[in-house]
Design an enzyme around this catalytic site. Structure first.
Site, PDB file in Angstrom:
ATOM      1  N   MET A   1      -8.865  10.968   7.087  1.00 28.44           N
ATOM      2  CA  MET A   1      -9.178  11.352   6.098  1.00 28.44           C
ATOM      3  C   MET A   1     -10.316  12.685   5.702  1.00 28.44           C
ATOM      4  SD  MET A   1      -9.645   7.599   3.989  1.00 28.44           S
ATOM      5  CE  MET A   1     -10.117   6.459   5.304  1.00 28.44           C
TER       6      MET A   1
ATOM      7  N   ASP B   1       0.892  -0.760   0.041  1.00 28.84           N
ATOM      8  CA  ASP B   1      -0.005   0.055   0.205  1.00 28.84           C
ATOM      9  C   ASP B   1       0.618   0.991   0.414  1.00 28.84           C
ATOM     10  OD1 ASP B   1      -3.202   0.234   1.355  1.00 28.84           O
ATOM     11  OD2 ASP B   1      -1.355   2.020   1.378  1.00 28.84           O
TER      12      ASP B   1
ATOM     13  N   LYS C   1      -2.993   3.173  -3.128  1.00 30.59           N
ATOM     14  CA  LYS C   1      -4.920   3.303  -3.483  1.00 30.59           C
ATOM     15  C   LYS C   1      -4.978   4.181  -2.754  1.00 30.59           C
ATOM     16  CE  LYS C   1      -6.945  -0.002  -3.018  1.00 30.59           C
ATOM     17  NZ  LYS C   1      -7.953   0.891  -1.804  1.00 30.59           N
TER      18      LYS C   1
END
Lengths: 256, 256
Positions: A169, A36, A57
């Site tokens: 986020m 990742d 991602k």
């Protein structure tokens, strides 16, 4: 006999010292590592036998589709290989582990999960605060501001719990998050942003909920970062005033 | 010059493999270890140089007063020693780190915090579920049922967040917790108890919120345990039905 398997491995916030011993052992034994891009790339030094495939991602960026990552895991495990899927933070907090586990179950591929340190915990450690100081709260809620349907969480309901909030986020919508929380919480509530928590690039801001969005924008703080809200976080000011290294009391501090 | 310091060290859920590498290094360098009784006593094997002092505090049991533990830390650190205060799980989630940090700051003693794996994460790993499967929820709330004023959290407000709930120190009042949650959540909501998560003595129960208290009591599950509530936890049933080792689908499973 096919002895292939997948390890969902939590890489923690970045510093390789914050991996668990179990994670280091799994990496040492890995045949294939799927990496990742929120994990520290230096982690591959712990997997000398492995073929390394980058499958990052990042929100809004060019990325590897989730379905392709799942097919890669299955393909290599079906060949009898030990696949280690490295995820930043703890694999079971955000990060799509639920979907990867379901896909691997459907394919009857054995899975091991290795926990790790999520960035919200690393952020609290850097600030020198408990997430749940009992004089201030009875718990902590980890929430993503990036929902599947692109809506937003019910900030008023979250604020009503009285728990410390650790918001992941959320930097791209920090104004609306703060506005939503201030329908319930006073503007004087302690709040912080920790960018790149637990890494050499860490940056911290400690202020109040009412000033958080403006100050974070002025300081140029962006993703990846954790937003912390709640008076337990206010203990950070006393911490830094006393000279424990990097001074969040100066507003914004860059890690040494 | 006085070089004493205190490390608040997270011992994780029990298995020594779940310590971080940083924790192992701090233990190796420790002069004095203050050991919580929720931590695995085998951890002292990693601190060969240290004088070990047991300072357990279990709810309802004979215990070492918090003020005495804080005085011990200060006394040894003031002599220039490296004191490692070992706490189960993650030091910053419950467990009085807030008060210990405040006391150490007042005494101007440097503190380092080393994160670890909290039992709620270890419980999810054992069940094979994400705490935040995005088809079910947008986050997870860690809450203690044991409040400072001996009241109970506002279960209805917590349930209203839609987050997975990870409830610590709740086994002695599991009936009232479930009743409180069912004022908001349907009885069919997935729920689990994991006792001694992440240790060789682990025991797991996966059921529904409506049946959780009766089944946990019938199985004799008690402290220390984490209660998990939310449909993300329901993914555990598919997990175990597919034969991934220890079968929570059989109701209650004992770790191999």
């Amino acid at each position: 006999m096919n002895t292939g398997k997948v390890t969902l491995l939590s890489a923690g916030p970045g510093d390789l010292d914050l991996l668990t011993i179990r994670a280091a052992k799994a990496l040492a034994a890995a045949d294939v590592v799927l990496l990742d891009d929120l994990a520290n790339p230096g982690i591959v030094s712990l997997a000398p036998r492995a073929r390394v495939i980058r499958v990052g991602k990042r929100g809004g960026c060019k990325s590897t589709p989730q379905a392709f990552i799942q097919r890669l895991m299955q393909r290599y495990a079906s060949k009898g290989l030990h696949v280690v899927r490295v995820k930043g933070g703890d694999a079971l907090l955000f990060g799509r582990a639920g979907e990867e586990l379901a896909a691997l179950r459907r394919a009857a591929i054995p899975v091991e999960i290795v926990n790790g340190i999520s960035s919200g915990f690393a952020a609290a450690a850097s600030l020198g605060v408990s997430l749940t100081h009992r004089e201030h709260c009875q718990g902590v809620t980890f929430i993503t501001a990036h929902l599947q349907d692109h809506g937003e969480p019910d900030w008023a309901a979250l604020a009503a719990t009285g728990t410390t909030l650790a918001i992941y986020m959320g930097m791209s919508r920090i104004e609306s998050i703060c506005a939503g929380l201030m329908t319930t919480l006073p503007a004087s509530t302690a709040a912080a942003v920790v960018q790149w928590a637990g890494t050499a690039d860490e940056r911290r801001l400690v202020t109040t909920l009412g000033r958080l969005a403006d100050e974070a924008n002025a300081a140029g703080l962006g993703s990846p970062a954790v937003i912390l809200v709640g008076n337990a976080i206010g203990e950070a000011e006393a911490f830094t005033v006393r000279g424990f290294g990097r001074a969040a009391s100066e507003g914004l501090a860059h890690a040494a």
